[in-house]
Write an enzyme that holds these catalytic residues in place. Structure first.
Site, mmCIF file in Angstrom:
data_model
loop_
_atom_site.group_PDB
_atom_site.id
_atom_site.type_symbol
_atom_site.label_atom_id
_atom_site.label_comp_id
_atom_site.label_asym_id
_atom_site.label_seq_id
_atom_site.Cartn_x
_atom_site.Cartn_y
_atom_site.Cartn_z
ATOM 1 N N ASN A 265 0.862 -1.187 0.000
ATOM 2 C CA ASN A 265 0.000 0.000 0.000
ATOM 3 C C ASN A 265 0.903 1.243 0.000
ATOM 4 O O ASN A 265 1.691 1.436 0.928
ATOM 5 C CB ASN A 265 -0.898 -0.043 1.245
ATOM 6 C CG ASN A 265 -1.779 1.189 1.373
ATOM 7 O OD1 ASN A 265 -1.313 2.306 1.191
ATOM 8 N ND2 ASN A 265 -3.036 0.997 1.709
ATOM 9 N N HIS B 192 1.206 6.195 1.829
ATOM 10 C CA HIS B 192 2.005 7.128 2.636
ATOM 11 C C HIS B 192 3.208 7.706 1.891
ATOM 12 O O HIS B 192 3.848 8.624 2.384
ATOM 13 C CB HIS B 192 2.358 6.495 3.978
ATOM 14 C CG HIS B 192 1.102 6.244 4.758
ATOM 15 N ND1 HIS B 192 0.233 7.269 5.100
ATOM 16 C CD2 HIS B 192 0.520 5.106 5.181
ATOM 17 C CE1 HIS B 192 -0.812 6.757 5.724
ATOM 18 N NE2 HIS B 192 -0.673 5.451 5.780
ATOM 19 N N HIS C 77 -5.496 3.715 -1.581
ATOM 20 C CA HIS C 77 -6.813 4.078 -1.054
ATOM 21 C C HIS C 77 -7.060 5.536 -1.433
ATOM 22 O O HIS C 77 -6.372 6.426 -0.934
ATOM 23 C CB HIS C 77 -6.795 3.901 0.477
ATOM 24 C CG HIS C 77 -8.104 4.194 1.144
ATOM 25 N ND1 HIS C 77 -8.276 4.096 2.503
ATOM 26 C CD2 HIS C 77 -9.318 4.583 0.659
ATOM 27 C CE1 HIS C 77 -9.516 4.409 2.823
ATOM 28 N NE2 HIS C 77 -10.173 4.717 1.717
ATOM 29 N N ARG D 6 -9.162 8.358 -0.735
ATOM 30 C CA ARG D 6 -10.166 8.739 0.261
ATOM 31 C C ARG D 6 -10.981 9.907 -0.254
ATOM 32 O O ARG D 6 -10.503 10.708 -1.074
ATOM 33 C CB ARG D 6 -9.477 9.121 1.574
ATOM 34 C CG ARG D 6 -8.741 7.955 2.226
ATOM 35 C CD ARG D 6 -8.204 8.359 3.578
ATOM 36 N NE ARG D 6 -9.261 8.426 4.553
ATOM 37 C CZ ARG D 6 -9.482 7.522 5.519
ATOM 38 N NH1 ARG D 6 -8.684 6.481 5.645
ATOM 39 N NH2 ARG D 6 -10.474 7.668 6.351
ATOM 40 N N ARG E 83 -6.670 12.865 1.256
ATOM 41 C CA ARG E 83 -5.571 13.247 2.159
ATOM 42 C C ARG E 83 -4.224 12.662 1.737
ATOM 43 O O ARG E 83 -3.194 13.156 2.132
ATOM 44 C CB ARG E 83 -5.883 12.854 3.595
ATOM 45 C CG ARG E 83 -5.883 11.380 3.842
ATOM 46 C CD ARG E 83 -6.084 11.044 5.296
ATOM 47 N NE ARG E 83 -7.416 11.362 5.758
ATOM 48 C CZ ARG E 83 -7.964 10.835 6.856
ATOM 49 N NH1 ARG E 83 -7.253 10.005 7.596
ATOM 50 N NH2 ARG E 83 -9.177 11.140 7.220
ATOM 51 N N GLU F 90 -8.586 0.594 -3.224
ATOM 52 C CA GLU F 90 -9.329 0.546 -1.951
ATOM 53 C C GLU F 90 -10.191 1.803 -1.875
ATOM 54 O O GLU F 90 -9.696 2.903 -2.110
ATOM 55 C CB GLU F 90 -8.292 0.501 -0.828
ATOM 56 C CG GLU F 90 -8.873 0.295 0.530
ATOM 57 C CD GLU F 90 -7.788 0.419 1.600
ATOM 58 O OE1 GLU F 90 -6.653 -0.049 1.378
ATOM 59 O OE2 GLU F 90 -8.087 1.008 2.643
ATOM 60 N N THR G 99 -8.219 3.564 8.405
ATOM 61 C CA THR G 99 -9.425 2.736 8.455
ATOM 62 C C THR G 99 -9.463 2.019 9.809
ATOM 63 O O THR G 99 -8.516 1.333 10.171
ATOM 64 C CB THR G 99 -9.399 1.700 7.313
ATOM 65 O OG1 THR G 99 -8.961 2.353 6.131
ATOM 66 C CG2 THR G 99 -10.758 1.094 7.089
ATOM 67 N N GLU H 145 -11.237 -9.162 2.761
ATOM 68 C CA GLU H 145 -9.936 -8.802 3.325
ATOM 69 C C GLU H 145 -10.130 -8.777 4.837
ATOM 70 O O GLU H 145 -10.913 -7.964 5.361
ATOM 71 C CB GLU H 145 -9.429 -7.449 2.828
ATOM 72 C CG GLU H 145 -8.070 -7.135 3.461
ATOM 73 C CD GLU H 145 -7.436 -5.817 3.039
ATOM 74 O OE1 GLU H 145 -7.698 -5.353 1.901
ATOM 75 O OE2 GLU H 145 -6.696 -5.249 3.855
ATOM 76 N N HIS I 242 -3.733 -4.639 7.552
ATOM 77 C CA HIS I 242 -3.823 -3.532 8.511
ATOM 78 C C HIS I 242 -2.924 -3.769 9.718
ATOM 79 O O HIS I 242 -3.083 -4.752 10.434
ATOM 80 C CB HIS I 242 -5.256 -3.259 8.998
ATOM 81 C CG HIS I 242 -5.450 -1.802 9.286
ATOM 82 N ND1 HIS I 242 -4.984 -1.203 10.419
ATOM 83 C CD2 HIS I 242 -6.002 -0.804 8.544
ATOM 84 C CE1 HIS I 242 -5.252 0.083 10.376
ATOM 85 N NE2 HIS I 242 -5.862 0.360 9.248
#
Ligand code: PXP
Length: 251
Positions: free
Chosen positions: A8, A11, A44, A46, A50, A71, A102, A157, A197
């Site tokens: 992922n 970041h 992801h 959002r 962000r 995602e 999340t 998931e 996660h």
């Protein structure tokens, strides 16, 4: 279905956005992850943009040659973008504006009717929708797994955050038992079992050893953080070695 790593890269975008600069570029990070052995990339998008932003979508689509996992919250806006991007996987997650990340799985009892009558048909009927794998991010409770099966989801998931954040080894062990039971139910109904996660190099090996039938493991924050000190390629290699070691033990 073998265990494989999806990185992922949200970041990388967080770091870019912190200064409003054009770097580091998420698509470039995606390429390094894939070259280093990751089977694919998760992002992801959002509602509040962000981290990943709309401009990243075509760049990620072009850069990623393995699995691309979009995602997203189950909103009309996101479904429209999903049909433009046509990823391999659409992972549906709950999304709250105030949350840092999340915070748990979908409460499928609350959204079941809407998913059945509106969201699933909207995903399946748009461009590329019949090919996309729908994966529902859920806590490891049997009721939600049964609902995912009833919805006709391709995958779940499993939310591993409770395991990853367990305050004691016995709480972690209990959560591993729940995750293993949930994985068995989903697998026996023919669903693919993804997970993610809060996973890191320390908690990943016991997780992989305890939970059967795992397929795509999505890891972001810890991996990207470690890469600041060790480099992205080296860090992906380290996670790949963990996965390969566990696969070897299991073969
Ligand atoms: N899976 C889902 C559904 C997520 O929302 C996240 C966080 O964006 C992850 C996996 C990756 O979690 P982490 O960043 O803690 O590795």
């Amino acid at each position: 279905m073998p265990i494989q790593l999806l990185v992922n890269i949200d970041h990388i975008a967080t770091l870019r956005n912190a200064r409003g600069e054009g770097y580091p570029v998420p698509a470039q990070a995606a390429q390094i992850c894939e070259k280093s052995g990751a089977a694919g990339i998760v992002f992801h998008l959002r509602g509040d943009r962000r981290h990943i932003m709309d401009q990243d979508l075509p760049e990620l689509k072009e850069a990623v040659h393995g699995i691309l996992d979009f995602e997203m919250a189950a909103t009309e806006e996101m479904i429209e973008l999903l049909h433009k991007v046509q990823p391999d996987i659409c992972t549906l997650v709950p999304e709250g504006r105030e949350e840092l990340t999340t915070e748990g799985g979908l409460h499928l009892s609350a959204v079941f009717k809407d998913f059945k009558t509106r969201i699933f048909p909207a995903i399946r009927n748009g461009a590329g929708g019949s090919k996309v794998e729908i994966s529902l991010f859920v806590d490891p409770n049997p009721d939600d797994i049964e609902r995912a099966i009833e919805l006709g989801s391709d995958a779940i998931e499993l939310h591993t955050g409770t395991y990853a954040n367990a305050s004691t080894p016995s709480v972690a062990q209990e959560e591993l038992t729940r995750l293993a039971a949930a994985a068995k139910i989903a697998h026996s109904a023919g669903l693919k079992v993804n997970a993610g996660h809060g996973l890191n190099q320390k908690n990943l090996p016991p997780f992989l050893r305890a939970v059967p039938h795992l397929a795509d493991i999505s890891i972001g924050h810890a991996l990207i953080s470690e890469s600041v000190f060790h480099g992205l390629a080296n860090t992906v290699h380290a996670y790949m070695s963990i996965i390969e070691q566990v696969k070897k033990e299991q073969s």
